[in-house]
Design a protein around this motif. Structure first.
Motif, PDB file in Angstrom:
ATOM      1  N   ARG A 292      12.246  -6.372  -7.754  1.00 16.05           N
ATOM      2  CA  ARG A 292      11.152  -6.490  -6.788  1.00 16.05           C
ATOM      3  C   ARG A 292      10.617  -5.122  -6.376  1.00 16.05           C
ATOM      4  NH1 ARG A 292      14.521 -10.585  -4.649  1.00 16.05           N
ATOM      5  NH2 ARG A 292      15.294  -9.147  -3.046  1.00 16.05           N
ATOM      6  N   ALA A 293      11.522  -4.164  -6.221  1.00 13.59           N
ATOM      7  CA  ALA A 293      11.097  -2.810  -5.848  1.00 13.59           C
ATOM      8  C   ALA A 293      10.231  -2.193  -6.948  1.00 13.59           C
ATOM      9  CB  ALA A 293      12.322  -1.942  -5.580  1.00 13.59           C
ATOM     10  N   ARG A 294      10.604  -2.427  -8.208  1.00 12.15           N
ATOM     11  CA  ARG A 294       9.799  -1.902  -9.317  1.00 12.15           C
ATOM     12  C   ARG A 294       8.434  -2.558  -9.369  1.00 12.15           C
ATOM     13  NH1 ARG A 294      14.929  -1.918 -12.052  1.00 12.15           N
ATOM     14  NH2 ARG A 294      14.508  -4.024 -12.855  1.00 12.15           N
ATOM     15  N   GLU A 295       8.414  -3.870  -9.130  1.00  8.84           N
ATOM     16  CA  GLU A 295       7.130  -4.590  -9.154  1.00  8.84           C
ATOM     17  C   GLU A 295       6.224  -4.116  -8.025  1.00  8.84           C
ATOM     18  OE1 GLU A 295       8.290  -8.637  -8.943  1.00  8.84           O
ATOM     19  OE2 GLU A 295       8.869  -8.779 -11.065  1.00  8.84           O
ATOM     20  N   GLU A 296       6.793  -3.909  -6.841  1.00 12.46           N
ATOM     21  CA  GLU A 296       5.995  -3.415  -5.717  1.00 12.46           C
ATOM     22  C   GLU A 296       5.458  -2.019  -6.006  1.00 12.46           C
ATOM     23  OE1 GLU A 296       8.418  -3.597  -2.286  1.00 12.46           O
ATOM     24  OE2 GLU A 296       8.455  -5.796  -2.170  1.00 12.46           O
ATOM     25  N   GLN A 297       6.290  -1.211  -6.640  1.00 14.95           N
ATOM     26  CA  GLN A 297       5.855   0.145  -6.981  1.00 14.95           C
ATOM     27  C   GLN A 297       4.712   0.113  -7.987  1.00 14.95           C
ATOM     28  OE1 GLN A 297       8.862   2.578  -8.813  1.00 14.95           O
ATOM     29  NE2 GLN A 297       7.888   4.475  -8.179  1.00 14.95           N
ATOM     30  N   GLN A 298       4.794  -0.787  -8.963  1.00 16.42           N
ATOM     31  CA  GLN A 298       3.718  -0.914  -9.944  1.00 16.42           C
ATOM     32  C   GLN A 298       2.435  -1.400  -9.294  1.00 16.42           C
ATOM     33  OE1 GLN A 298       5.362  -3.514 -12.910  1.00 16.42           O
ATOM     34  NE2 GLN A 298       6.640  -1.922 -13.846  1.00 16.42           N
ATOM     35  N   GLN A 299       2.555  -2.360  -8.364  1.00 17.68           N
ATOM     36  CA  GLN A 299       1.375  -2.859  -7.662  1.00 17.68           C
ATOM     37  C   GLN A 299       0.717  -1.771  -6.832  1.00 17.68           C
ATOM     38  OE1 GLN A 299       2.782  -6.189  -5.403  1.00 17.68           O
ATOM     39  NE2 GLN A 299       2.970  -7.548  -7.181  1.00 17.68           N
ATOM     40  N   ASN A 300       1.551  -0.975  -6.160  1.00 14.75           N
ATOM     41  CA  ASN A 300       1.004   0.123  -5.347  1.00 14.75           C
ATOM     42  C   ASN A 300       0.293   1.140  -6.218  1.00 14.75           C
ATOM     43  OD1 ASN A 300       2.007  -1.015  -2.997  1.00 14.75           O
ATOM     44  ND2 ASN A 300       3.943   0.133  -3.096  1.00 14.75           N
ATOM     45  N   CYS A 301       0.872   1.391  -7.413  1.00 13.70           N
ATOM     46  CA  CYS A 301       0.230   2.346  -8.327  1.00 13.70           C
ATOM     47  C   CYS A 301      -1.122   1.824  -8.806  1.00 13.70           C
ATOM     48  CB  CYS A 301       1.138   2.598  -9.529  1.00 13.70           C
ATOM     49  SG  CYS A 301       2.608   3.580  -9.155  1.00 13.70           S
ATOM     50  N   GLN A 302      -1.192   0.525  -9.087  1.00 16.16           N
ATOM     51  CA  GLN A 302      -2.447  -0.068  -9.534  1.00 16.16           C
ATOM     52  C   GLN A 302      -3.500  -0.024  -8.437  1.00 16.16           C
ATOM     53  OE1 GLN A 302      -1.362  -3.974 -10.828  1.00 16.16           O
ATOM     54  NE2 GLN A 302      -0.401  -3.257 -12.751  1.00 16.16           N
ATOM     55  N   ILE A 303      -3.106  -0.296  -7.190  1.00 16.66           N
ATOM     56  CA  ILE A 303      -4.021  -0.249  -6.055  1.00 16.66           C
ATOM     57  C   ILE A 303      -4.533   1.183  -5.880  1.00 16.66           C
ATOM     58  CG2 ILE A 303      -4.195  -0.448  -3.544  1.00 16.66           C
ATOM     59  CD1 ILE A 303      -2.179  -2.742  -3.715  1.00 16.66           C
ATOM     60  N   LYS A 305      -4.818   3.501  -8.179  1.00 12.18           N
ATOM     61  CA  LYS A 305      -5.708   3.847  -9.278  1.00 12.18           C
ATOM     62  C   LYS A 305      -7.094   3.242  -9.046  1.00 12.18           C
ATOM     63  CE  LYS A 305      -2.178   4.405 -12.846  1.00 12.18           C
ATOM     64  NZ  LYS A 305      -1.611   3.880 -14.121  1.00 12.18           N
ATOM     65  N   ARG A 306      -7.138   1.998  -8.581  1.00 15.21           N
ATOM     66  CA  ARG A 306      -8.434   1.342  -8.346  1.00 15.21           C
ATOM     67  C   ARG A 306      -9.216   2.068  -7.247  1.00 15.21           C
ATOM     68  NH1 ARG A 306      -5.480  -3.591  -9.098  1.00 15.21           N
ATOM     69  NH2 ARG A 306      -5.299  -3.830  -6.845  1.00 15.21           N
ATOM     70  N   ARG A 307      -8.503   2.541  -6.236  1.00 13.38           N
ATOM     71  CA  ARG A 307      -9.178   3.237  -5.143  1.00 13.38           C
ATOM     72  C   ARG A 307      -9.760   4.571  -5.608  1.00 13.38           C
ATOM     73  NH1 ARG A 307      -4.972   2.243  -0.068  1.00 13.38           N
ATOM     74  NH2 ARG A 307      -5.524   0.048   0.274  1.00 13.38           N
ATOM     75  N   ARG A 308      -9.064   5.195  -6.566  1.00 14.90           N
ATOM     76  CA  ARG A 308      -9.594   6.458  -7.101  1.00 14.90           C
ATOM     77  C   ARG A 308     -10.833   6.213  -7.938  1.00 14.90           C
ATOM     78  NH1 ARG A 308      -5.041  10.041  -9.731  1.00 14.90           N
ATOM     79  NH2 ARG A 308      -6.860  11.423  -9.798  1.00 14.90           N
TER      80      ARG A 308
END
Length: 308
Positions: A292-303, A305-308
């Motif tokens: 779950r921690a890895r999945e949350e980290q991946q989601q945060n990274c995707q968010i 990237k989209r904001r950039r």
């Protein structure tokens, strides 16, 4: 210490250190109750001349290393690490042991509440929290002049089952243990849960924190008959015995005497015992948490990237 050195140590001393004494012996051989299981007649033979053992009930045998591998369910390296810490060189010679059996080579020096951090760490490694502390003690003792300490679990005769990372044994008289859980009125419980060893009983305490009843720990399945005698006091009997040949024999013997007893070993199959099952549950929880921690980290990274 290497295998050759360990195998040269008298197996009689190794067995004595682990709390096993012969039922009969002479100059050439000694007979013991099965150290790995339950039986009423000794089938474990020690050839003193060859320093080899043979278990007739299972058709297996070997040297000291083979014995500890089976006894502790461990590897050769761990056997040698354990043997290195036992200081066997301080034991009496074999021909003096039977002459001095009336004078134990051990002494309990202190019994207190659990404080030692190494022992607390050992309990954590076995999957236990502070919930089990009220049921155990910290026992300091000497064997053959060596100072040791271990988790202590008391039996009905005031004897102790002892465990730490490198030691498995017992001191004083061997007996069953009975623990009363959450009975504020101190009334006699009608239900009981049965275990072979105290680590499984502590595992039950860890998983069933609101259980009300008695826990009966055989401490050795050689005490099966005494356990059966005590079980006559209960109307509800629940069995949490090991998933191995010895556990199967023990379960069947109890069910013969108490047909209404309930066997729960399938709950934790294919694990050998309840403690193995507890450890597997903790491992699965930790793996799920990490996932779950890895999945949350991946989601945060995707968010991000989209904001950039």
């Amino acid at each position: 210490m290497n295998c050759k050195q360990f195998n040269s140590i008298k197996l009689e001393e190794v067995l004595a250190l682990l709390g096993h004494l012969p039922t009969k012996q002479n100059e050439k051989e000694a007979w013991y109750l099965n150290p790995f299981g339950t039986e009423t007649q000794a089938s474990f033979k020690l050839d003193k001349t060859l320093n080899l053992w043979y278990l007739f009930s299972e058709g297996i045998g070997g040297n000291n290393t083979d014995f500890i591998i089976k006894y502790q369910n461990t590897s050769v390296k761990e056997v040698l690490d354990w043997a290195e810490k036992q200081n066997f060189s301080s034991f009496q010679p074999q021909n003096d042991i039977h002459l001095k059996k009336s004078t134990p080579n051990y002494q309990i020096t202190e019994i207190k509440e659990l404080q030692n951090e190494n022992l607390k760490n050992y309990l954590r490694q076995r999957g236990f929290s502070q919930n089990v502390y009220p049921f155990i003690k910290e026992v300091h003792f000497t064997i053959g002049g060596k100072n040791l300490y271990a988790i202590g679990f008391e039996n009905l005769s005031g004897g102790w089952e002892l465990r730490n990372s490198f030691y498995k044994g017992s001191l004083l008289k061997k007996d069953i243990s009975v623990i009363n859980l959450n009975n504020e009125n101190h009334e006699k419980n009608k239900n009981v849960v049965v275990f072979e060893g105290f680590l499984d009983a502590l595992s039950f305490v860890e998983m069933k924190r609101f259980f009300k009843g008695d826990l009966l720990v055989m401490n050795s399945i050689s005490l099966l008959n005494k356990a059966k005698e005590h079980l006559k006091n209960y109307s509800e009997i629940n069995l949490f015995l090991d998933n191995d040949r010895a556990g199967e024999i023990c379960k069947n013997e109890i069910l013969k005497s108490f047909p209404k007893a309930k066997d729960h070993s399938k709950i934790y199959f294919p694990h050998k015992d309840l403690n193995d099952y507890l450890l597997s549950r903790i491992q699965i929880k930790n793996e799920n948490r990490q996932q779950r921690a890895r999945e949350e980290q991946q989601q945060n990274c995707q968010i991000f990237k989209r904001r950039r």
